[in-house]
Scaffold this motif. Structure first.
Motif, PDB file in Angstrom:
ATOM      1  N   PRO A  43      14.183  -8.997  48.272  1.00  0.00           N
ATOM      2  CA  PRO A  43      14.309  -9.975  47.176  1.00  0.00           C
ATOM      3  C   PRO A  43      13.067  -9.994  46.284  1.00  0.00           C
ATOM      4  O   PRO A  43      12.377 -11.001  46.161  1.00  0.00           O
ATOM      5  CB  PRO A  43      14.517 -11.295  47.919  1.00  0.00           C
ATOM      6  CG  PRO A  43      13.799 -11.113  49.209  1.00  0.00           C
ATOM      7  CD  PRO A  43      13.978  -9.657  49.564  1.00  0.00           C
ATOM      8  N   PHE A  44      12.783  -8.849  45.653  1.00  0.00           N
ATOM      9  CA  PHE A  44      11.644  -8.749  44.739  1.00  0.00           C
ATOM     10  C   PHE A  44      11.953  -9.445  43.425  1.00  0.00           C
ATOM     11  O   PHE A  44      13.036  -9.285  42.863  1.00  0.00           O
ATOM     12  CB  PHE A  44      11.332  -7.283  44.404  1.00  0.00           C
ATOM     13  CG  PHE A  44      10.596  -6.540  45.469  1.00  0.00           C
ATOM     14  CD1 PHE A  44       9.337  -6.942  45.896  1.00  0.00           C
ATOM     15  CD2 PHE A  44      11.152  -5.411  46.047  1.00  0.00           C
ATOM     16  CE1 PHE A  44       8.651  -6.237  46.870  1.00  0.00           C
ATOM     17  CE2 PHE A  44      10.472  -4.701  47.017  1.00  0.00           C
ATOM     18  CZ  PHE A  44       9.222  -5.108  47.433  1.00  0.00           C
ATOM     19  N   GLY A  48       6.933  -8.976  43.473  1.00  0.00           N
ATOM     20  CA  GLY A  48       6.579  -9.631  44.731  1.00  0.00           C
ATOM     21  C   GLY A  48       7.805 -10.122  45.470  1.00  0.00           C
ATOM     22  O   GLY A  48       8.864 -10.319  44.875  1.00  0.00           O
ATOM     23  N   ILE A  49       7.655 -10.332  46.764  1.00  0.00           N
ATOM     24  CA  ILE A  49       8.747 -10.875  47.577  1.00  0.00           C
ATOM     25  C   ILE A  49       8.928 -12.342  47.202  1.00  0.00           C
ATOM     26  O   ILE A  49       7.993 -13.138  47.318  1.00  0.00           O
ATOM     27  CB  ILE A  49       8.430 -10.768  49.084  1.00  0.00           C
ATOM     28  CG1 ILE A  49       8.208  -9.321  49.498  1.00  0.00           C
ATOM     29  CG2 ILE A  49       9.508 -11.433  49.919  1.00  0.00           C
ATOM     30  CD1 ILE A  49       9.443  -8.520  49.709  1.00  0.00           C
ATOM     31  N   ALA A  50      10.121 -12.683  46.742  1.00  0.00           N
ATOM     32  CA  ALA A  50      10.377 -14.047  46.272  1.00  0.00           C
ATOM     33  C   ALA A  50      10.706 -15.012  47.407  1.00  0.00           C
ATOM     34  O   ALA A  50      10.515 -16.216  47.277  1.00  0.00           O
ATOM     35  CB  ALA A  50      11.512 -14.035  45.252  1.00  0.00           C
ATOM     36  N   PHE A  51      11.224 -14.493  48.500  1.00  0.00           N
ATOM     37  CA  PHE A  51      11.614 -15.338  49.624  1.00  0.00           C
ATOM     38  C   PHE A  51      11.121 -14.666  50.898  1.00  0.00           C
ATOM     39  O   PHE A  51      11.302 -13.479  51.075  1.00  0.00           O
ATOM     40  CB  PHE A  51      13.141 -15.472  49.705  1.00  0.00           C
ATOM     41  CG  PHE A  51      13.763 -16.019  48.461  1.00  0.00           C
ATOM     42  CD1 PHE A  51      13.950 -17.383  48.310  1.00  0.00           C
ATOM     43  CD2 PHE A  51      14.164 -15.179  47.436  1.00  0.00           C
ATOM     44  CE1 PHE A  51      14.527 -17.896  47.160  1.00  0.00           C
ATOM     45  CE2 PHE A  51      14.747 -15.680  46.284  1.00  0.00           C
ATOM     46  CZ  PHE A  51      14.923 -17.045  46.153  1.00  0.00           C
ATOM     47  N   SER A  52      10.514 -15.412  51.778  1.00  0.00           N
ATOM     48  CA  SER A  52      10.108 -14.855  53.061  1.00  0.00           C
ATOM     49  C   SER A  52      10.207 -15.938  54.127  1.00  0.00           C
ATOM     50  O   SER A  52      10.201 -17.128  53.831  1.00  0.00           O
ATOM     51  CB  SER A  52       8.694 -14.288  52.993  1.00  0.00           C
ATOM     52  OG  SER A  52       7.756 -15.315  52.771  1.00  0.00           O
ATOM     53  N   GLY A  53      10.320 -15.500  55.348  1.00  0.00           N
ATOM     54  CA  GLY A  53      10.437 -16.425  56.466  1.00  0.00           C
ATOM     55  C   GLY A  53      11.731 -16.201  57.218  1.00  0.00           C
ATOM     56  O   GLY A  53      12.469 -15.258  56.949  1.00  0.00           O
ATOM     57  N   ARG A  65      20.671 -17.614  50.572  1.00  0.00           N
ATOM     58  CA  ARG A  65      21.714 -17.157  49.630  1.00  0.00           C
ATOM     59  C   ARG A  65      21.067 -16.593  48.361  1.00  0.00           C
ATOM     60  O   ARG A  65      21.503 -15.581  47.839  1.00  0.00           O
ATOM     61  CB  ARG A  65      22.650 -18.314  49.269  1.00  0.00           C
ATOM     62  CG  ARG A  65      23.665 -18.662  50.331  1.00  0.00           C
ATOM     63  CD  ARG A  65      24.573 -19.810  49.893  1.00  0.00           C
ATOM     64  NE  ARG A  65      25.213 -19.571  48.611  1.00  0.00           N
ATOM     65  CZ  ARG A  65      26.352 -18.885  48.447  1.00  0.00           C
ATOM     66  NH1 ARG A  65      26.975 -18.390  49.494  1.00  0.00           N
ATOM     67  NH2 ARG A  65      26.872 -18.725  47.251  1.00  0.00           N
ATOM     68  N   GLN A  66      20.039 -17.271  47.865  1.00  0.00           N
ATOM     69  CA  GLN A  66      19.335 -16.794  46.674  1.00  0.00           C
ATOM     70  C   GLN A  66      18.650 -15.451  46.944  1.00  0.00           C
ATOM     71  O   GLN A  66      18.649 -14.565  46.080  1.00  0.00           O
ATOM     72  CB  GLN A  66      18.306 -17.815  46.219  1.00  0.00           C
ATOM     73  CG  GLN A  66      18.905 -19.069  45.627  1.00  0.00           C
ATOM     74  CD  GLN A  66      17.824 -20.065  45.259  1.00  0.00           C
ATOM     75  OE1 GLN A  66      16.821 -19.708  44.667  1.00  0.00           O
ATOM     76  NE2 GLN A  66      18.023 -21.319  45.626  1.00  0.00           N
ATOM     77  N   ALA A  67      18.079 -15.298  48.120  1.00  0.00           N
ATOM     78  CA  ALA A  67      17.430 -14.032  48.485  1.00  0.00           C
ATOM     79  C   ALA A  67      18.456 -12.909  48.530  1.00  0.00           C
ATOM     80  O   ALA A  67      18.213 -11.807  48.027  1.00  0.00           O
ATOM     81  CB  ALA A  67      16.718 -14.174  49.824  1.00  0.00           C
ATOM     82  N   ASN A 114      26.926 -14.402  51.613  1.00  0.00           N
ATOM     83  CA  ASN A 114      27.806 -14.685  50.476  1.00  0.00           C
ATOM     84  C   ASN A 114      27.031 -14.724  49.162  1.00  0.00           C
ATOM     85  O   ASN A 114      27.609 -14.511  48.096  1.00  0.00           O
ATOM     86  CB  ASN A 114      28.560 -15.998  50.675  1.00  0.00           C
ATOM     87  CG  ASN A 114      29.742 -15.835  51.590  1.00  0.00           C
ATOM     88  OD1 ASN A 114      30.219 -14.736  51.832  1.00  0.00           O
ATOM     89  ND2 ASN A 114      30.216 -16.940  52.130  1.00  0.00           N
ATOM     90  N   GLY A 115      25.726 -14.969  49.213  1.00  0.00           N
ATOM     91  CA  GLY A 115      24.926 -14.919  47.988  1.00  0.00           C
ATOM     92  C   GLY A 115      25.024 -13.561  47.329  1.00  0.00           C
ATOM     93  O   GLY A 115      25.174 -13.449  46.108  1.00  0.00           O
TER      94      GLY A 115
END
Length: 144
Positions: A43-44, A48-53, A65-67, A114-115
């Motif tokens: 999810p760049f 940069g990585i926009a979502f992590s964890g 879902r956004q990622a 589903n995202g």
């Protein structure tokens, strides 16, 4: 002639980015016969990585879902680059796969994926309908 996914996404405010270069010794896409396998997407956003964890720990379902949607956007950017914007060359999306870093008690994988699925269908209409694989893992490389 199918609707151009780039144009359909632009209608809802999503611009396909310049494809991200591979981070190791592989190519982003490789035509093999009548198929175009695409390498793993992250999810760049803006390099940069926009979502992590971990889903179910420090990432909620909405963020996951956004990622997944962001990964699908990055996938479509690679396809757009490969086909030179001529989306008539694309017959259909066949089988995207989603790998999510998850907490032990997280069971929202299908909803999170589903995202990506929703975005692909919205961008490609029926040609975006697909079978898929969704997997939860303890860790993923390059996620932080």
């Amino acid at each position: 002639m199918q609707p151009n996914p780039r144009a359909k996404l632009a209608e809802i405010g999503i611009e396909l980015p310049t494809p991200v270069l591979s981070v190791a010794n592989y190519v982003p896409a490789l035509q093999f016969g009548g198929t175009l396998p695409i390498s793993r997407q992250l999810p760049f956003i803006n390099g940069g990585i926009a979502f992590s964890g971990r889903l179910g720990e420090d990432v909620d379902l909405n963020a996951a879902r956004q990622a997944a949607a962001r990964c699908a956007i990055n996938l479509l950017a690679i396809v757009d680059s490969w086909c030179g914007g001529d989306w008539d060359r694309i017959v259909r999306c066949v089988r995207p796969g989603g790998f999510f870093q998850v907490a032990d008690n997280s069971f929202d994988l299908l909803k999170a994926m589903n995202g990506a699925s929703d975005l692909l269908v919205n961008a490609m209409d029926d040609k975006g309908r697909h079978v898929r694989t969704t997997v939860g893992v303890a860790t993923l490389p390059i996620t932080r």
